[in-house]
Design a protein around this motif. Structure first.
Motif, PDB file in Angstrom:
ATOM      1  N   GLN A 186       0.814  -1.210   0.000  1.00 55.39           N
ATOM      2  CA  GLN A 186       0.000   0.000   0.000  1.00 55.39           C
ATOM      3  C   GLN A 186       0.853   1.267   0.000  1.00 55.39           C
ATOM      4  OE1 GLN A 186      -3.424   0.215  -0.193  1.00 55.39           O
ATOM      5  NE2 GLN A 186      -3.241  -1.972  -0.662  1.00 55.39           N
ATOM      6  N   LYS A 187       2.176   1.083  -0.038  1.00 51.67           N
ATOM      7  CA  LYS A 187       3.151   2.181  -0.060  1.00 51.67           C
ATOM      8  C   LYS A 187       3.093   3.034   1.209  1.00 51.67           C
ATOM      9  CE  LYS A 187       3.923   2.138  -4.878  1.00 51.67           C
ATOM     10  NZ  LYS A 187       4.763   1.027  -5.013  1.00 51.67           N
ATOM     11  N   GLU A 188       2.771   2.395   2.344  1.00 59.16           N
ATOM     12  CA  GLU A 188       2.755   3.095   3.618  1.00 59.16           C
ATOM     13  C   GLU A 188       4.108   3.031   4.316  1.00 59.16           C
ATOM     14  OE1 GLU A 188      -0.576   2.016   6.064  1.00 59.16           O
ATOM     15  OE2 GLU A 188      -1.932   2.051   4.359  1.00 59.16           O
ATOM     16  N   ILE A 189       4.949   2.081   3.883  1.00 56.57           N
ATOM     17  CA  ILE A 189       6.322   2.031   4.383  1.00 56.57           C
ATOM     18  C   ILE A 189       7.256   1.921   3.180  1.00 56.57           C
ATOM     19  CG2 ILE A 189       5.736   1.025   6.645  1.00 56.57           C
ATOM     20  CD1 ILE A 189       6.671  -1.685   5.604  1.00 56.57           C
ATOM     21  N   SER A 190       8.465   2.393   3.373  1.00 57.09           N
ATOM     22  CA  SER A 190       9.434   2.391   2.278  1.00 57.09           C
ATOM     23  C   SER A 190      10.047   1.003   2.100  1.00 57.09           C
ATOM     24  CB  SER A 190      10.540   3.409   2.562  1.00 57.09           C
ATOM     25  OG  SER A 190      11.325   2.972   3.644  1.00 57.09           O
ATOM     26  N   ASP A 191      10.757   0.851   0.998  1.00 62.42           N
ATOM     27  CA  ASP A 191      11.449  -0.415   0.736  1.00 62.42           C
ATOM     28  C   ASP A 191      12.459  -0.712   1.837  1.00 62.42           C
ATOM     29  OD1 ASP A 191      10.017  -0.608  -1.603  1.00 62.42           O
ATOM     30  OD2 ASP A 191      11.673   0.017  -2.890  1.00 62.42           O
ATOM     31  N   GLN A 192      13.162   0.314   2.290  1.00 63.43           N
ATOM     32  CA  GLN A 192      14.180   0.136   3.334  1.00 63.43           C
ATOM     33  C   GLN A 192      13.537  -0.311   4.649  1.00 63.43           C
ATOM     34  OE1 GLN A 192      17.402   0.123   3.010  1.00 63.43           O
ATOM     35  NE2 GLN A 192      17.819  -0.196   5.175  1.00 63.43           N
ATOM     36  N   GLU A 193      12.446   0.327   5.052  1.00 63.39           N
ATOM     37  CA  GLU A 193      11.750  -0.058   6.286  1.00 63.39           C
ATOM     38  C   GLU A 193      11.255  -1.499   6.190  1.00 63.39           C
ATOM     39  OE1 GLU A 193       9.558   3.803   8.081  1.00 63.39           O
ATOM     40  OE2 GLU A 193       8.966   3.229   6.046  1.00 63.39           O
ATOM     41  N   TYR A 194      10.716  -1.837   5.032  1.00 59.90           N
ATOM     42  CA  TYR A 194      10.226  -3.198   4.817  1.00 59.90           C
ATOM     43  C   TYR A 194      11.357  -4.204   4.977  1.00 59.90           C
ATOM     44  CZ  TYR A 194       8.724  -7.384   2.374  1.00 59.90           C
ATOM     45  OH  TYR A 194       8.470  -8.683   2.052  1.00 59.90           O
ATOM     46  N   LYS A 195      12.485  -3.931   4.334  1.00 61.20           N
ATOM     47  CA  LYS A 195      13.628  -4.852   4.374  1.00 61.20           C
ATOM     48  C   LYS A 195      14.134  -5.050   5.801  1.00 61.20           C
ATOM     49  CE  LYS A 195      17.033  -7.196   2.517  1.00 61.20           C
ATOM     50  NZ  LYS A 195      16.848  -8.610   2.491  1.00 61.20           N
ATOM     51  N   VAL A 196      14.250  -3.979   6.562  1.00 62.40           N
ATOM     52  CA  VAL A 196      14.744  -4.068   7.942  1.00 62.40           C
ATOM     53  C   VAL A 196      13.782  -4.903   8.791  1.00 62.40           C
ATOM     54  CG1 VAL A 196      15.165  -2.729  10.044  1.00 62.40           C
ATOM     55  CG2 VAL A 196      16.071  -1.933   7.851  1.00 62.40           C
ATOM     56  N   GLN A 197      12.494  -4.600   8.695  1.00 58.33           N
ATOM     57  CA  GLN A 197      11.507  -5.334   9.496  1.00 58.33           C
ATOM     58  C   GLN A 197      11.421  -6.800   9.070  1.00 58.33           C
ATOM     59  OE1 GLN A 197       7.689  -3.401   9.711  1.00 58.33           O
ATOM     60  NE2 GLN A 197       8.633  -1.391  10.056  1.00 58.33           N
ATOM     61  N   PHE A 198      11.445  -7.037   7.762  1.00 54.87           N
ATOM     62  CA  PHE A 198      11.353  -8.406   7.254  1.00 54.87           C
ATOM     63  C   PHE A 198      12.548  -9.236   7.730  1.00 54.87           C
ATOM     64  CE2 PHE A 198      12.229 -11.666   4.087  1.00 54.87           C
ATOM     65  CZ  PHE A 198      11.006 -12.312   4.019  1.00 54.87           C
ATOM     66  N   ASP A 199      13.748  -8.676   7.613  1.00 56.64           N
ATOM     67  CA  ASP A 199      14.950  -9.401   8.058  1.00 56.64           C
ATOM     68  C   ASP A 199      14.901  -9.709   9.542  1.00 56.64           C
ATOM     69  OD1 ASP A 199      15.943  -9.415   5.493  1.00 56.64           O
ATOM     70  OD2 ASP A 199      17.308  -7.723   5.814  1.00 56.64           O
ATOM     71  N   ASP A 200      14.417  -8.760  10.344  1.00 58.31           N
ATOM     72  CA  ASP A 200      14.312  -8.982  11.783  1.00 58.31           C
ATOM     73  C   ASP A 200      13.331 -10.112  12.097  1.00 58.31           C
ATOM     74  OD1 ASP A 200      14.736  -8.366  14.608  1.00 58.31           O
ATOM     75  OD2 ASP A 200      12.672  -7.572  14.543  1.00 58.31           O
ATOM     76  N   LEU A 201      12.184 -10.104  11.443  1.00 59.79           N
ATOM     77  CA  LEU A 201      11.189 -11.154  11.683  1.00 59.79           C
ATOM     78  C   LEU A 201      11.698 -12.517  11.223  1.00 59.79           C
ATOM     79  CD1 LEU A 201       7.984  -9.195  10.668  1.00 59.79           C
ATOM     80  CD2 LEU A 201       8.624  -9.907  12.971  1.00 59.79           C
ATOM     81  N   GLU A 202      12.362 -12.559  10.085  1.00 58.44           N
ATOM     82  CA  GLU A 202      12.932 -13.820   9.594  1.00 58.44           C
ATOM     83  C   GLU A 202      13.978 -14.357  10.573  1.00 58.44           C
ATOM     84  OE1 GLU A 202      12.552 -15.919   6.762  1.00 58.44           O
ATOM     85  OE2 GLU A 202      10.634 -14.880   6.742  1.00 58.44           O
ATOM     86  N   ARG A 203      14.819 -13.470  11.097  1.00 62.54           N
ATOM     87  CA  ARG A 203      15.842 -13.877  12.060  1.00 62.54           C
ATOM     88  C   ARG A 203      15.189 -14.468  13.317  1.00 62.54           C
ATOM     89  NH1 ARG A 203      17.224 -11.787  16.487  1.00 62.54           N
ATOM     90  NH2 ARG A 203      16.194  -9.814  16.065  1.00 62.54           N
ATOM     91  N   ARG A 204      14.125 -13.828  13.784  1.00 61.93           N
ATOM     92  CA  ARG A 204      13.434 -14.312  14.982  1.00 61.93           C
ATOM     93  C   ARG A 204      12.795 -15.680  14.737  1.00 61.93           C
ATOM     94  NH1 ARG A 204       9.853  -9.315  16.635  1.00 61.93           N
ATOM     95  NH2 ARG A 204       9.069 -10.787  18.163  1.00 61.93           N
ATOM     96  N   ILE A 205      12.238 -15.890  13.539  1.00 64.70           N
ATOM     97  CA  ILE A 205      11.641 -17.187  13.216  1.00 64.70           C
ATOM     98  C   ILE A 205      12.716 -18.267  13.189  1.00 64.70           C
ATOM     99  CG2 ILE A 205      10.551 -18.513  11.343  1.00 64.70           C
ATOM    100  CD1 ILE A 205       8.889 -15.998  10.720  1.00 64.70           C
ATOM    101  N   GLU A 206      13.856 -17.964  12.571  1.00 67.32           N
ATOM    102  CA  GLU A 206      14.959 -18.928  12.507  1.00 67.32           C
ATOM    103  C   GLU A 206      15.454 -19.295  13.904  1.00 67.32           C
ATOM    104  OE1 GLU A 206      18.035 -17.513   9.931  1.00 67.32           O
ATOM    105  OE2 GLU A 206      16.722 -17.435   8.202  1.00 67.32           O
ATOM    106  N   GLU A 207      15.511 -18.318  14.818  1.00 70.36           N
ATOM    107  CA  GLU A 207      15.933 -18.590  16.186  1.00 70.36           C
ATOM    108  C   GLU A 207      14.974 -19.558  16.873  1.00 70.36           C
ATOM    109  OE1 GLU A 207      16.302 -14.906  18.256  1.00 70.36           O
ATOM    110  OE2 GLU A 207      18.133 -14.335  17.194  1.00 70.36           O
TER     111      GLU A 207
END
Length: 56
Positions: free
Chosen positions: A32-53
Motif C-alpha cells: 500500500q506504499k505506507e512504508i518504504s522499501d528500506q523499512e520493509y527490508k529491515v523489518q522483514f529481516d528482523d522477523l525472519e531472524r526471529r523465526i529462525e531462532e
C-alpha cells in the motif's frame, strides 16, 4: 517433564505463526506504499531472524 516440552513446542508454533502474521502485515503496508522499501527490508529481516531462532 514431557508435558513441559509439549507446552514449549506448542508455544514455539504459536510464536512462529504470530511472526508470520506480522510478515504478512508489513507486506501489506509495503504494497500500500505506507512504508518504504528500506523499512520493509529491515523489518522483514528482523522477523525472519526471529523465526529462525525459534526453529533452530
Amino acid at each position: 517433564m514431557k508435558c513441559f516440552y509439549k507446552e514449549l513446542s506448542q508455544r514455539k508454533k504459536y510464536l512462529i505463526t504470530e511472526l508470520n502474521n506480522q510478515i504478512a502485515s508489513i507486506e501489506w503496508l509495503w504494497f500500500q506504499k505506507e512504508i518504504s522499501d528500506q523499512e520493509y527490508k529491515v523489518q522483514f529481516d528482523d522477523l525472519e531472524r526471529r523465526i529462525e531462532e525459534l526453529q533452530g
